[in-house]
Write a protein that holds these residues in place. Sequence first.
Motif, PDB file in Angstrom:
ATOM      1  N   UNK A 196       0.812  -1.214   0.000  1.00  0.00           N
ATOM      2  CA  UNK A 196       0.000   0.000   0.000  1.00  0.00           C
ATOM      3  C   UNK A 196       0.839   1.254   0.000  1.00  0.00           C
ATOM      4  N   UNK A 197       0.581   2.110   0.972  1.00  0.00           N
ATOM      5  CA  UNK A 197       1.341   3.363   1.103  1.00  0.00           C
ATOM      6  C   UNK A 197       2.109   3.403   2.415  1.00  0.00           C
ATOM      7  N   UNK A 198       2.533   2.235   2.864  1.00  0.00           N
ATOM      8  CA  UNK A 198       3.237   2.154   4.145  1.00  0.00           C
ATOM      9  C   UNK A 198       4.673   2.632   4.013  1.00  0.00           C
ATOM     10  N   UNK A 199       5.136   3.254   5.066  1.00  0.00           N
ATOM     11  CA  UNK A 199       6.501   3.770   5.110  1.00  0.00           C
ATOM     12  C   UNK A 199       7.476   2.703   5.585  1.00  0.00           C
ATOM     13  N   UNK A 200       7.035   1.843   6.503  1.00  0.00           N
ATOM     14  CA  UNK A 200       7.959   0.896   7.140  1.00  0.00           C
ATOM     15  C   UNK A 200       8.691  -0.009   6.152  1.00  0.00           C
ATOM     16  N   UNK A 201       8.071  -0.509   5.080  1.00  0.00           N
ATOM     17  CA  UNK A 201       8.851  -1.393   4.190  1.00  0.00           C
ATOM     18  C   UNK A 201       9.958  -0.683   3.425  1.00  0.00           C
ATOM     19  N   UNK A 202       9.865   0.641   3.258  1.00  0.00           N
ATOM     20  CA  UNK A 202      10.817   1.337   2.389  1.00  0.00           C
ATOM     21  C   UNK A 202      11.808   2.198   3.150  1.00  0.00           C
ATOM     22  N   UNK A 203      11.705   2.238   4.473  1.00  0.00           N
ATOM     23  CA  UNK A 203      12.656   3.045   5.252  1.00  0.00           C
ATOM     24  C   UNK A 203      14.068   2.496   5.056  1.00  0.00           C
ATOM     25  N   UNK A 204      14.972   3.359   4.601  1.00  0.00           N
ATOM     26  CA  UNK A 204      16.343   2.955   4.331  1.00  0.00           C
ATOM     27  C   UNK A 204      16.530   2.250   2.998  1.00  0.00           C
ATOM     28  N   UNK A 205      15.453   2.022   2.269  1.00  0.00           N
ATOM     29  CA  UNK A 205      15.544   1.334   0.971  1.00  0.00           C
ATOM     30  C   UNK A 205      14.878   2.171  -0.114  1.00  0.00           C
ATOM     31  N   UNK A 206      14.929   3.490   0.044  1.00  0.00           N
ATOM     32  CA  UNK A 206      14.182   4.364  -0.859  1.00  0.00           C
ATOM     33  C   UNK A 206      14.589   4.184  -2.311  1.00  0.00           C
TER      34      UNK A 206
END
Length: 933
Positions: A330-340
């Motif tokens: 979805x639009x979650x931040x947690x999966x992409x933190x540090x992996x932008x």
Amino acid sequence: MEPQGSPLSRAPGPHFLLLLLLLLLLLFAPSPATPQRLPLDPGGGALGGAAPEYAHSVRLDGDIVLGGLFPVHARGDRGAPCGELKKEKGIHRLEAMMFAIDLINKDPDLLPNVTLGARVLDTCSRDTYALEQSLTFVQALIEKDGSDVRCANGDPPVFAKPDKIVGVIGASASSVSIMVANILRLFKIPQISYASTAPELSDNTRYDFFSRVVPPDSYQAQAMMDIVTAMGWNYVSTLASEGNYGESGVEAFVQISRETGGVCIAQSLKIPREPRPGEFDKIIRRLLETSNARAVIMFANEDDIRRVLDAARRNNQTGHFLWVGSDSWGSKISPVIGQERVAEGAITILPKRASVDAFDRYFRSRSLSNNRRNVWFAEFWEENFNCKLGMHGKRPGSPKKCTGLEKVGRDSSYEQEGKVQFVMDAVYAMAHALHRMHRQRCHGNPGFCQDMADNIDGKELLSHIRAVSFNGSANTPVVFNENGDAPGRYDIFQYQITNRSTPEYRVIGTWTNKLYLNVDSMRWRRGDSSLPSSVCSVPCRTGERKKVVKGVPCCWHCERCEGYHYQASEFTCELCPYEMRPDANRTGCVPIPIVKLEWHSPWAVIPVFISMLGIVATSFVVVTFVRYNDTPIVRASGREMSYVLLTGIFLCYAITFLMIAAPDVGVCSFRRIFLGLGMCFSYAALLTKTNRIHRIFEQGKKSVTAPRFISPASQLAITFSLISVQLLGVFVWFAVDPPHTVVDYGEQRTQDPASARGVLKCDISDLSLICSLGYSILLMVTCTVYAIKTRGVPETFNEAKPIGFTMYTTCIVWLAFIPIFFGTSQSAERMYIQTTTLTVSLSLSASVSLGLLYMPKVYVILLHPEQNVPKRKRSFKAIVTAAAMSGKLGQKGGDRPNGEVKTELCDSMETNSEAVRSSLITLVNKLGFVRSF
């Protein structure tokens, strides 16, 4: 959807064995005490003075009690049932349910004077643990037998009456909902999920008491398929977390791809529930085995998503993969933190939602003092503000102590969790169904009537749930279909990184039974707006067909339509009609250009030039002969036969123009007539001449009687008789096969269609040509034979030897003509070579006759007129006598041995010389021969 699952969710048999075991334990076990709700005091003790124990349920009293299942904690490690607190998925959603109940209880129009209560349990994100907890919901429906149970003093036990749960809100993960739905249906307790999207739950025969306010993954899979199709991707891989959510989501996507076609699955990988070290690096390496399949369809939980992105970064694959994530991303931040950078360009999907402003105000106002009903709120407080609540806090290593005066959204970041809207919609759907039942049971009277208090039938409540229709908390319609599914409405996001802003999810489209995608607003790596590709094979160019790889319809080899084939369809090449060739793109056929021998062609210029010179020369000879028609040389040449021969020579030159002229019926007719007629005129006249000379001298050897048919009239009759045979053959040819034109597409049908030409020509085959010229060649050969026979005639008499030289040369010309003409029958330049060869051969034959037979005479007539006078006949008679005697000598010499010839000849000459001489002289005088020049 919450992407956790269990293998147990796929086979109903083990479910019931587990359920029966748990029910037996429940029947023979004492009722569990009501869990303690003891939030911690900032001062260090438990609020209410009780021991600091974290209970696993929240209880709100009410006339009607709803159950709630939320993943307040993550799954525990090393055998522990529960792990760390989940602030958004757990606390936000739980508070959303209690906030919705508060609103409903305050609403005078919805369940008036009826209070909703709640019993909320923590599933700890584990399906088996959630099943144990959900037994609490069915306790009130199980009658317990206490006859064999006695207290220590011998009194019978008093069982605490559990809450009667009329409906359940939850669960979050599909695997948990499936496990719980199996037990709730046994007791006819309706269930409304706010996040479970597994397609399996749409099976109304197995999960008939299950409903949901979110669309099933079958809609989501269709939306993702539409996205892939809109991007022009036809070769993708799938990646699923082990469990019902991931596996059923991928299964739905694969099924749609098979039904619709156009998209092929390169690889379908599964992330194990308990991955071993290096598992995610192995997954990346396997995805790279089909490097053309850059798009990866992901149905995975956020932890697995984060670890997949991290593995891609470690393997230097930033920017290679095109991620398409389900609603678990979805639009979650947690999966992409540090992996932008790795996640840049990812397309994700999320059920259409809106932020509930009233909940934001409610949640920001929550504090330790006004939210004692939530037993997990103290733990959330510590986690959210990174502080410690007294000596019994859950964060013993925290550097600071909580004051209790912290404020959500002021002292910590806050963003409403995505499923809050759906939690509230689920609670309101249950309330609206109860309201419909209340109106029927209580006849519109406010308050909780006895009829509802005695029995709330689950099947009746389910029918009311399926019939509800209202605007939800985000002002979107809430309805259910016959399977209890909500309609599919999704927002399409893309994770973008721009120079002007921080990385963020941007809405790029929507899906409501149909995709609406704003491709122009999409951005890829480093802001590139061009669409990346994820295809097995690049599209074939025009004029190429696809040769599909067996078993993989999206992979193919491109094969050029070669030769005279054109691209009839995407997969086939077909042969153009014989008179056509492929166009430049090989997508169709066009007529083959038609050519003919043009006057300006070098193949035509040379023959025309030779013919014109020959016509001029022939005309000059004819004019000279006509002017000096009565001179001895012209008369000695045989005027009548000379004019016939010159006519044939003229026709041999003139046929060149008919052979080069544009073919039509008239030209083809004249070609048939005059092609062999010129040669026929020439060689018929020469044959008549040589035959006459031969007969005269043969007759002179026998007697002085003149041979028959040697007069000019007779010679003309013989000549035209021979010519009539040629004309008769031509007329028969006309009758059998009338002349017409044809376009020969085989003559210049080259391997390269671009060079192919259709040749416009008269319908005269090689066989017909041979037949047309064959008679003339027969005359020529016969004439040559007579020329050989008359080679012994004295050179001063007539034209025997010039005719002989003419025929020898002509034979050489035509012997050279035959291999050239027929040896080039397979050449692309056949028409030009054969036409030029034929016309030049005819012109050379005519030139040989003209040059050897008539040019010496014209030379004498014009330049040496003193020789163009009659000579003494005596000399002529003497020569004839010598010729006769030499002939006889030759004949005798052939019959006698050497040494006897001379004696016999001398004897013969002595006895017969006078008789022979007188006979030849008499014959020559009768024939009127004159001396030849």
